[in-house]
Design an enzyme around this catalytic site. Structure first.
Site, PDB file in Angstrom:
ATOM      1  N   CYS A   1       0.666  -0.771  -0.061  1.00 37.79           N
ATOM      2  CA  CYS A   1       0.125  -0.044   0.007  1.00 37.79           C
ATOM      3  C   CYS A   1       0.906   1.239   0.371  1.00 37.79           C
ATOM      4  O   CYS A   1       0.805   1.553   1.124  1.00 37.79           O
ATOM      5  CB  CYS A   1      -0.922  -0.260   1.236  1.00 37.79           C
TER       6      CYS A   1
ATOM      7  N   THR B   1     -25.910   2.981  12.005  1.00 31.28           N
ATOM      8  CA  THR B   1     -27.000   3.405  10.276  1.00 31.28           C
ATOM      9  C   THR B   1     -27.905   4.544  10.205  1.00 31.28           C
ATOM     10  O   THR B   1     -27.539   5.098  10.804  1.00 31.28           O
ATOM     11  CB  THR B   1     -28.513   2.349  10.882  1.00 31.28           C
TER      12      THR B   1
HETATM   13  C1  LIG Z   1     -24.561  -0.027   4.485  1.00 38.08           C
HETATM   14  C2  LIG Z   1     -25.146   0.161   3.996  1.00 38.08           C
HETATM   15  C3  LIG Z   1     -26.301  -1.188   3.473  1.00 38.08           C
HETATM   16  C4  LIG Z   1     -26.236   1.120   5.183  1.00 38.08           C
HETATM   17  C5  LIG Z   1     -26.742   1.386   5.112  1.00 38.08           C
HETATM   18  N1  LIG Z   1     -27.616   2.726   3.554  1.00 38.08           N
HETATM   19  C6  LIG Z   1     -27.526   2.474   5.674  1.00 38.08           C
HETATM   20  O1  LIG Z   1     -27.889   2.891   6.591  1.00 38.08           O
HETATM   21  O2  LIG Z   1     -28.497   1.544   7.787  1.00 38.08           O
END
Ligand SMILES: CC(C)C[C@H](N)C(=O)O
Length: 570
Positions: free
Chosen positions: A205, A464
């Site tokens: 890297c 999330t």
């Molecule tokens: C990696 C993604 C599937 C996460 C999704 N956008 C969420 O807010 O949980």
């Protein structure tokens, strides 16, 4: 123009100069102002001494390039400094520094000095620049984090900009990194950065190797060590074996490896070793993030800028065009879209209320996923001009040692699958528990690191926004768990309360193959791998996946290493 171009100019090589540049990243704007004044006068002096205004307006490279086309050592330094100045002018979150850097550049340019330009645009070659959070963002929390990162690293790294999509995570990432690299701890500063170099070199890297090399020099590290492993103290060299195994097949670590490092001359103390292991795991996993998100070289990296006019080196864009074409053609076979995924999640949810699956069946489902992943073979190493593979060989022994599928681990299968149980906090392990043993062990040997690691793992596992591409208010925990557990599966970690059938229902082959490449052979990731999966999702969501790879991989490495330490201790 002076004829002394071949000699190194003391102005740009002095420690004062380095210090001046690091004063630019002070919180105090007076200090920054003074530092900018010195930078300005450094260039002023240099121009007076070495440079005459061009006779005609034809821009030409002769003051940087010798007749034979070679750039002198001296000019290389100048170019390097100018590119640092460009970096400040474009990335510094303090606008006073940005403005002054721009003024100085203007001034230097007016005197006819050729200004280098970046070879790539923006922090990532996979994500369009305009989608990435800019240093001067209006979002107060992110801006503050960018300032912290700038003060911490003397720069706003491309990694930080890309992580800027996820400020909550960025915060815990920076906190851990700051603690590991800058705060009091068992290992001296030069060791920390050299270990960073060794770890990053395992995955070739260049981005991280280069950054850690310059940090190493900034911390008064011995420049000789940068000639390679033959020039470093025996104690550091002893770490090579562990570095290698941890990076590619962590399940092979035994208490004998630990024992060897702790015994005899040049031995490590347990605390030092724990510090080293966390550093190694950090940089291995960070390399996954760097390749997974296509992080571009920093402009002041030796290969990050060029004096060639734009037209001559536009090859890079052709590559992009080529990639997007090939992606378009591979679109034909469709992957399940967001709606289909949501439908499947709902189905799984409904079925879960009805059926009981036997332990035997659960294990078989895991093994099925494991076996299927054997068939996912990443391409050969991405060949990039700057991937100076042979150069990094000096930091690696046994360069052909790489990842081998856990599922293939010898006929006799003497190495059992690592049984783990994932409950609310990720990484609760049944035969070795992060929470009950790993956490306290690591905390005891290197105080507070356990807490910081724990915060970061939880953050990455629970992060999330309740979105999936264009859809809002979606509970994505099932999808995220499938991703996390699939990454652990690459390392033979089996969560016995998890139904691996979900992995196969929710993760399409393209996503799986991306995850496998980024986790196990990060240096082989291509733009095509990145473009190929999750077409309906946003870039921030793909970066989210790479954060999960970073953290789940780091956790896997640490679990194996800490378990070996615990076995050694008992
Ligand atoms: C990696 C993604 C599937 C996460 C999704 N956008 C969420 O807010 O949980």
């Amino acid at each position: 123009m002076a004829g002394s171009e071949t000699e190194a100019d003391p102005i740009f090589l002095s420690k004062d100069c380095l210090r001046t540049f690091s004063d630019l990243s002070s919180r105090d704007h007076l200090t920054r102002g003074l530092a900018m004044d010195s930078v300005a006068s450094m260039y002023e002096n240099w121009i007076k001494r070495h440079h005459q205004p061009p006779a005609e307006s034809t821009p030409s490279p002769p003051d940087h390039v010798h007749e034979n086309g070679e750039i002198s050592q001296y000019s290389r330094h100048l170019t390097q400094h100018l590119s640092s100045l460009i970096r400040l002018a474009t990335q510094c979150p303090f606008h006073d520094v940005r403005d002054r850097a721009n003024e100085i550049l203007e001034c230097v340019k007016e005197r006819g000095v050729q200004i280098p330009r970046p070879v790539s645009h923006g922090p990532s070659s996979f994500i369009p620049e305009h989608e990435i959070v800019p240093p001067e963002t209006d979002d107060e929390q992110t801006r503050q984090l960018f300032v912290d990162a700038f003060l911490q690293n003397n720069r706003l790294e491309n990694i930080t900009s890309v992580m800027g999509f996820h400020p909550q995570y960025l915060e815990s990432f920076l906190r851990l990194q700051h603690y590991l690299l800058r705060m009091d701890g068992p290992l001296p500063q030069d060791y920390r950065h050299y270990i960073g170099v060794m770890a990053a070199a395992r995955h070739q890297c260049s981005y991280l190797v280069d950054l850690q090399e310059s940090e190493f020099l900034m911390q008064d590290g011995d420049p000789d060590w940068l000639k390679g492993l033959d020039y470093i103290p025996q104690k550091l060299r002893n770490l090579c074996e562990l570095n290698k195994i941890l990076a590619h097949r962590p399940w092979l670590i035994t208490k004998q490896h630990i024992e060897q490092l702790l015994r005899g001359n040049d031995s490590w103390s347990l605390s030092e070793l724990v510090h080293a292991i966390v550093l190694l795991a950090h940089f291995h996993s960070l390399a996954s993030f760097v390749f997974g998100t296509g992080i571009n070289l920093e402009i002041d990296h030796e290969c990050g800028h060029t004096l060639q006019p734009a037209s001559l080196s536009e090859g890079a864009n052709d590559v992009e065009a080529h990639h997007s074409n090939s992606v378009a053609s591979s679109l034909e076979s469709s992957e399940p879209g967001v709606e289909m995924l949501m439908h499947r999640m709902k189905k799984i949810q409904e079925a879960a209320d009805l059926q009981e699956i036997s332990q035997e069946e659960m294990k078989q489902r895991f093994e099925k996923v494991e076996k299927q992943s054997l068939e996912l073979l990443p391409g050969q190493s991405a060949c990039s001009e700057c991937l100076a593979v042979s150069d990094y060989a000096k930091y690696r022994d046994d360069p052909h040692f790489h990842y081998e599928d856990f599922a293939k681990r010898g006929e006799e299968r003497t190495i059992p699958t690592f049984r783990a149980q994932m409950e609310a906090p990720p990484g609760w392990l049944r035969d070795y528990s992060w929470e009950d043993q790993g956490f306290s062990l690591v905390n005891r040997l290197y105080s507070d690191i356990g807490q910081l690691l724990d915060d970061k793992f939880r953050m990455a596992y629970n992060l999330t926004y309740y979105t999936m591409g264009p859809q809002k208010d979606v509970d994505t925990s099932m999808l995220r768990a499938a991703i996390w557990n699939y990454i652990h599966c690459m390392f033979g970690i089996f969560h016995d309360d998890y139904d691996y059938g979900e992995v196969n229902q929710l993760l399409d082959i393209r996503l799986k193959s991306f995850i496998k490449t980024v986790t196990c052979y990060p240096e082989r990731t291509t733009r095509k791998d990145y473009d190929n999966f999750w077409k309906e999702f946003k870039h921030s969501e793909k970066v989210h996946v790479c954060i999960m790879v970073l953290e789940a991989r780091m956790q896997a490495e640490l679990l194996y290493a800490l378990r070996a330490i615990m076995k050694y201790m008992t």
